[in-house]
Write a protein that holds these residues in place. Structure first.
Motif, PDB file in Angstrom:
ATOM      1  N   SER A  57       0.844  -1.193   0.000  1.00 45.52           N
ATOM      2  CA  SER A  57       0.000   0.000   0.000  1.00 45.52           C
ATOM      3  C   SER A  57       0.878   1.242   0.000  1.00 45.52           C
ATOM      4  O   SER A  57       1.866   1.325   0.738  1.00 45.52           O
ATOM      5  N   CYS A  58       0.493   2.197  -0.847  1.00 46.77           N
ATOM      6  CA  CYS A  58       1.144   3.516  -0.823  1.00 46.77           C
ATOM      7  C   CYS A  58       0.147   4.591  -0.396  1.00 46.77           C
ATOM      8  O   CYS A  58       0.397   5.790  -0.583  1.00 46.77           O
ATOM      9  N   ALA A  59      -0.983   4.150   0.169  1.00 52.39           N
ATOM     10  CA  ALA A  59      -2.053   5.096   0.514  1.00 52.39           C
ATOM     11  C   ALA A  59      -1.576   6.180   1.466  1.00 52.39           C
ATOM     12  O   ALA A  59      -2.018   7.336   1.393  1.00 52.39           O
ATOM     13  N   ALA A  60      -0.659   5.839   2.360  1.00 52.26           N
ATOM     14  CA  ALA A  60      -0.223   6.804   3.376  1.00 52.26           C
ATOM     15  C   ALA A  60       0.627   7.934   2.802  1.00 52.26           C
ATOM     16  O   ALA A  60       0.800   8.963   3.448  1.00 52.26           O
ATOM     17  N   VAL A  61       1.171   7.754   1.595  1.00 47.51           N
ATOM     18  CA  VAL A  61       1.982   8.823   1.004  1.00 47.51           C
ATOM     19  C   VAL A  61       1.185   9.642  -0.007  1.00 47.51           C
ATOM     20  O   VAL A  61       1.669  10.687  -0.474  1.00 47.51           O
ATOM     21  N   LEU A  62      -0.018   9.176  -0.347  1.00 52.56           N
ATOM     22  CA  LEU A  62      -0.836   9.967  -1.263  1.00 52.56           C
ATOM     23  C   LEU A  62      -1.306  11.239  -0.563  1.00 52.56           C
ATOM     24  O   LEU A  62      -1.593  11.240   0.633  1.00 52.56           O
ATOM     25  N   GLY A  63      -1.355  12.300  -1.315  1.00 50.05           N
ATOM     26  CA  GLY A  63      -1.653  13.613  -0.752  1.00 50.05           C
ATOM     27  C   GLY A  63      -0.408  14.412  -0.423  1.00 50.05           C
ATOM     28  O   GLY A  63      -0.493  15.615  -0.154  1.00 50.05           O
ATOM     29  N   GLN A  64       0.748  13.762  -0.449  1.00 48.09           N
ATOM     30  CA  GLN A  64       1.989  14.481  -0.201  1.00 48.09           C
ATOM     31  C   GLN A  64       2.497  15.129  -1.491  1.00 48.09           C
ATOM     32  O   GLN A  64       2.016  14.848  -2.593  1.00 48.09           O
ATOM     33  N   ARG A  65       3.498  16.018  -1.321  1.00 49.67           N
ATOM     34  CA  ARG A  65       4.008  16.798  -2.450  1.00 49.67           C
ATOM     35  C   ARG A  65       5.403  16.340  -2.844  1.00 49.67           C
ATOM     36  O   ARG A  65       6.235  16.002  -2.003  1.00 49.67           O
ATOM     37  N   THR A  66       5.640  16.345  -4.149  1.00 51.54           N
ATOM     38  CA  THR A  66       6.966  16.046  -4.685  1.00 51.54           C
ATOM     39  C   THR A  66       7.853  17.283  -4.547  1.00 51.54           C
ATOM     40  O   THR A  66       7.351  18.378  -4.232  1.00 51.54           O
ATOM     41  N   PRO A  67       9.157  17.159  -4.764  1.00 55.86           N
ATOM     42  CA  PRO A  67      10.040  18.332  -4.646  1.00 55.86           C
ATOM     43  C   PRO A  67       9.650  19.511  -5.529  1.00 55.86           C
ATOM     44  O   PRO A  67       9.951  20.658  -5.190  1.00 55.86           O
ATOM     45  N   ASP A  68       8.962  19.232  -6.662  1.00 57.70           N
ATOM     46  CA  ASP A  68       8.560  20.363  -7.525  1.00 57.70           C
ATOM     47  C   ASP A  68       7.181  20.903  -7.169  1.00 57.70           C
ATOM     48  O   ASP A  68       6.631  21.751  -7.875  1.00 57.70           O
ATOM     49  N   GLY A  69       6.605  20.400  -6.062  1.00 55.54           N
ATOM     50  CA  GLY A  69       5.328  20.925  -5.582  1.00 55.54           C
ATOM     51  C   GLY A  69       4.097  20.199  -6.085  1.00 55.54           C
ATOM     52  O   GLY A  69       2.969  20.583  -5.757  1.00 55.54           O
ATOM     53  N   THR A  70       4.266  19.152  -6.863  1.00 54.32           N
ATOM     54  CA  THR A  70       3.128  18.391  -7.379  1.00 54.32           C
ATOM     55  C   THR A  70       2.550  17.491  -6.284  1.00 54.32           C
ATOM     56  O   THR A  70       3.295  16.803  -5.584  1.00 54.32           O
ATOM     57  N   THR A  71       1.247  17.508  -6.140  1.00 54.74           N
ATOM     58  CA  THR A  71       0.582  16.645  -5.160  1.00 54.74           C
ATOM     59  C   THR A  71       0.299  15.286  -5.786  1.00 54.74           C
ATOM     60  O   THR A  71      -0.210  15.192  -6.899  1.00 54.74           O
ATOM     61  N   LEU A  72       0.633  14.244  -5.032  1.00 49.76           N
ATOM     62  CA  LEU A  72       0.381  12.884  -5.499  1.00 49.76           C
ATOM     63  C   LEU A  72      -1.030  12.476  -5.078  1.00 49.76           C
ATOM     64  O   LEU A  72      -1.284  12.189  -3.910  1.00 49.76           O
ATOM     65  N   ASP A  73      -1.942  12.448  -6.042  1.00 51.09           N
ATOM     66  CA  ASP A  73      -3.335  12.134  -5.726  1.00 51.09           C
ATOM     67  C   ASP A  73      -3.650  10.649  -5.848  1.00 51.09           C
ATOM     68  O   ASP A  73      -4.584  10.164  -5.201  1.00 51.09           O
ATOM     69  N   THR A  74      -2.932   9.940  -6.690  1.00 51.72           N
ATOM     70  CA  THR A  74      -3.269   8.543  -6.965  1.00 51.72           C
ATOM     71  C   THR A  74      -2.021   7.668  -6.938  1.00 51.72           C
ATOM     72  O   THR A  74      -0.891   8.160  -6.958  1.00 51.72           O
ATOM     73  N   ASP A  75      -2.241   6.376  -6.923  1.00 48.69           N
ATOM     74  CA  ASP A  75      -1.125   5.446  -6.999  1.00 48.69           C
ATOM     75  C   ASP A  75      -0.383   5.584  -8.323  1.00 48.69           C
ATOM     76  O   ASP A  75       0.841   5.395  -8.379  1.00 48.69           O
ATOM     77  N   ALA A  76      -1.102   5.922  -9.400  1.00 52.56           N
ATOM     78  CA  ALA A  76      -0.439   6.151 -10.690  1.00 52.56           C
ATOM     79  C   ALA A  76       0.476   7.372 -10.619  1.00 52.56           C
ATOM     80  O   ALA A  76       1.591   7.359 -11.162  1.00 52.56           O
ATOM     81  N   ASP A  77       0.019   8.435  -9.925  1.00 55.24           N
ATOM     82  CA  ASP A  77       0.876   9.606  -9.718  1.00 55.24           C
ATOM     83  C   ASP A  77       2.146   9.208  -8.973  1.00 55.24           C
ATOM     84  O   ASP A  77       3.252   9.652  -9.302  1.00 55.24           O
ATOM     85  N   PHE A  78       1.977   8.368  -7.964  1.00 51.86           N
ATOM     86  CA  PHE A  78       3.121   7.936  -7.159  1.00 51.86           C
ATOM     87  C   PHE A  78       4.135   7.181  -8.022  1.00 51.86           C
ATOM     88  O   PHE A  78       5.342   7.455  -7.967  1.00 51.86           O
ATOM     89  N   CYS A  79       3.663   6.244  -8.826  1.00 52.43           N
ATOM     90  CA  CYS A  79       4.571   5.441  -9.651  1.00 52.43           C
ATOM     91  C   CYS A  79       5.246   6.294 -10.719  1.00 52.43           C
ATOM     92  O   CYS A  79       6.426   6.091 -11.031  1.00 52.43           O
ATOM     93  N   THR A  80       4.510   7.255 -11.259  1.00 57.51           N
ATOM     94  CA  THR A  80       5.098   8.175 -12.245  1.00 57.51           C
ATOM     95  C   THR A  80       6.205   9.001 -11.607  1.00 57.51           C
ATOM     96  O   THR A  80       7.280   9.213 -12.189  1.00 57.51           O
ATOM     97  N   TYR A  81       5.938   9.474 -10.390  1.00 57.57           N
ATOM     98  CA  TYR A  81       6.946  10.255  -9.665  1.00 57.57           C
ATOM     99  C   TYR A  81       8.184   9.425  -9.363  1.00 57.57           C
ATOM    100  O   TYR A  81       9.314   9.877  -9.544  1.00 57.57           O
ATOM    101  N   VAL A  82       7.993   8.182  -8.901  1.00 59.67           N
ATOM    102  CA  VAL A  82       9.133   7.320  -8.566  1.00 59.67           C
ATOM    103  C   VAL A  82      10.013   7.100  -9.787  1.00 59.67           C
ATOM    104  O   VAL A  82      11.250   7.163  -9.700  1.00 59.67           O
ATOM    105  N   LEU A  83       9.398   6.873 -10.946  1.00 57.42           N
ATOM    106  CA  LEU A  83      10.178   6.666 -12.164  1.00 57.42           C
ATOM    107  C   LEU A  83      10.938   7.938 -12.543  1.00 57.42           C
ATOM    108  O   LEU A  83      12.137   7.886 -12.874  1.00 57.42           O
ATOM    109  N   ALA A  84      10.272   9.077 -12.470  1.00 54.66           N
ATOM    110  CA  ALA A  84      10.922  10.333 -12.845  1.00 54.66           C
ATOM    111  C   ALA A  84      12.022  10.723 -11.863  1.00 54.66           C
ATOM    112  O   ALA A  84      13.076  11.233 -12.260  1.00 54.66           O
ATOM    113  N   ALA A  85      11.788  10.468 -10.579  1.00 56.46           N
ATOM    114  CA  ALA A  85      12.721  10.931  -9.554  1.00 56.46           C
ATOM    115  C   ALA A  85      13.931  10.016  -9.389  1.00 56.46           C
ATOM    116  O   ALA A  85      15.038  10.492  -9.116  1.00 56.46           O
ATOM    117  N   THR A  86      13.721   8.712  -9.554  1.00 56.46           N
ATOM    118  CA  THR A  86      14.806   7.770  -9.245  1.00 56.46           C
ATOM    119  C   THR A  86      15.084   6.751 -10.343  1.00 56.46           C
ATOM    120  O   THR A  86      16.013   5.958 -10.230  1.00 56.46           O
TER     121      THR A  86
END
Length: 399
Positions: A321-350
């Motif tokens: 589960s990544c539910a606990a990190v949803l709603g948080q912001r990435t370093p560029d200020g983007t809010t992670l609303d969904t699990d797809a947002d989270f996975c997209t961020y992980v790929l872009a960031a790391t």
């Protein structure tokens, strides 16, 4: 301009494949990318299986095979399952077995009950066959498994199939014999409903495994078991799967297969025969390796703040589960609303490619495959940790 058929409305390349291919594109462009997105063992096909394929080529087994499979392979599968060869069909992978089932049996509007999370192709295969998928969410609190009460409530006069997967892709959940029997008790009261049990990971199981046919023998006359050599024998590219079912269903599936592919590759079938009947020492060795990888990944992921990872009982995936990190912001200020947002961020960031839970019908999670070398898994978990550590809370404090 091309006019697409309505049957493929909303259908696209699997999100798993799309993510994996995007990772490959980025890697080819010079980016540092690690993909833990595909369910493909990093082990080689065992040598004795490859040697069987070479012998088949050298002895002229290169002509059209029988549509339902070579007699030798069908007989070997049937013998292990305690059925007759007429109860077996060999296909070009387990995915074709599933396609044959639903193309042969579904009429427009017929329903197939599928517990979620589920393998991504299930719903598209049902749709392509004219059916409708009834998705039943089964969360971590239920062990990612369907309950008898859920099943009973979902069955309608239009229900034709229940599609189960144990061990599960993506969750690794394994139904016990008692749990299967409890589902069977419900299904015994609904004789119009058939059961498709996808057991492709049966040999990659860390808990006792029971086939649906064994747990519910009274339902064998409306059950098909799907299996193959891809996972346990590291033969994904050989493309051999099979179905074990009542003869009337097998005949209908052969009629479908005969108009799509005819028989599966003769050389691959010779290799599969060796996988089924030959030396099996690699199974236990590789299971031990997968177990060690699982234990490492589960511990590493649970150490990451906001990530919760249950221990899977089979296959080679975790579904945290990544539910606990949803709603948080990435370093560029983007809010992670969904699990797809989270996975997209992980790929872009790391540069780590993982698959969002939405692809499996259960958002708020992601799938990570541990069918990879230990060094890759250590690298991947470290990248995921860096990505999560880079997030900040959206909560604002007031004075």
């Amino acid at each position: 301009m091309l006019t697409k058929a309505h049957r493929i409305d909303g259908m696209a390349l699997s999100e798993i494949v799309a993510i994996t291919e995007e990772a490959a594109r980025l890697r080819a462009a010079g980016h540092d990318v690690l993909a833990l997105s595909t369910g493909e063992p990093d082990f080689a096909t065992p040598a004795h299986i490859c040697e069987a394929a070479q012998r088949a080529m050298q002895t002229g087994q290169t002509r059209y095979p029988a549509t339902a499979g070579t007699p030798a392979l069908r007989s070997a599968i049937a013998q292990q399952a305690g059925v007759e060869p007429g109860n077996v069909i060999v296909s070009t992978g387990a995915k074709q077995v599933l396609s044959n089932i639903f193309l042969a049996t579904l009429n427009p509007g017929d329903e197939v009950i599928v517990p979620a999370p589920y393998w991504t192709s299930y719903s598209d295969i049902v749709a392509l066959s004219g059916g409708k998928t009834t998705v039943l969410p089964c969360g971590a609190d239920a062990g990612f498994k369907l309950t008898p009460a859920q099943l009973e409530a979902a069955i309608t006069p239009r229900t034709r199939w229940v599609l189960l997967n144990s061990p599960s892709n993506p969750s690794g959940a394994v139904y016990s014999a008692d749990e299967l029997a409890a589902l069977g008790t419900v299904l015994a009261c609904h004789p119009h409903v058939w059961i498709a049990s996808d057991e492709i990971y049966d040999l990659i199981c860390y808990a006792p495994f029971t086939s649906f046919r064994v747990a519910c023998p009274d339902l064998a006359e409306r059950t098909i078991v799907i299996n193959g050599v891809s996972k346990a024998h590291a033969m994904t590219g050989w493309r051999i799967g099979w179905g074990i079912a009542p003869a009337e269903l097998i005949k209908a599936m052969i009629a479908v297969q005969g108009q799509i592919t005819s028989g599966a590759c003769s050389i691959s079938q010779a290799a599969a025969l060796e996988a089924v009947t030959g030396e099996q020492g690699h199974i236990a060795e590789r299971l031990d390796a997968f177990r060690d990888r699982r234990d490492f990944v589960v511990e590493a992921l649970n150490a990451i703040p906001g990530i919760t990872c249950p221990v899977p009982d089979g296959a080679f995936y975790v579904f945290p589960s990544c539910a606990a990190v949803l709603g948080q912001r990435t370093p560029d200020g983007t809010t992670l609303d969904t699990d797809a947002d989270f996975c997209t961020y992980v790929l872009a960031a790391t540069g780590l490619a993982i698959v969002p839970g939405r692809a499996f019908g259960l958002p708020g999670h992601f799938r990570l495959s541990y069918a990879y070398a230990r060094a890759d898994l250590e690298d991947g978990c470290a990248r995921l940790n860096r990505a999560v550590q880079g997030l900040t809370s959206n909560q604002r404090t007031t004075s």
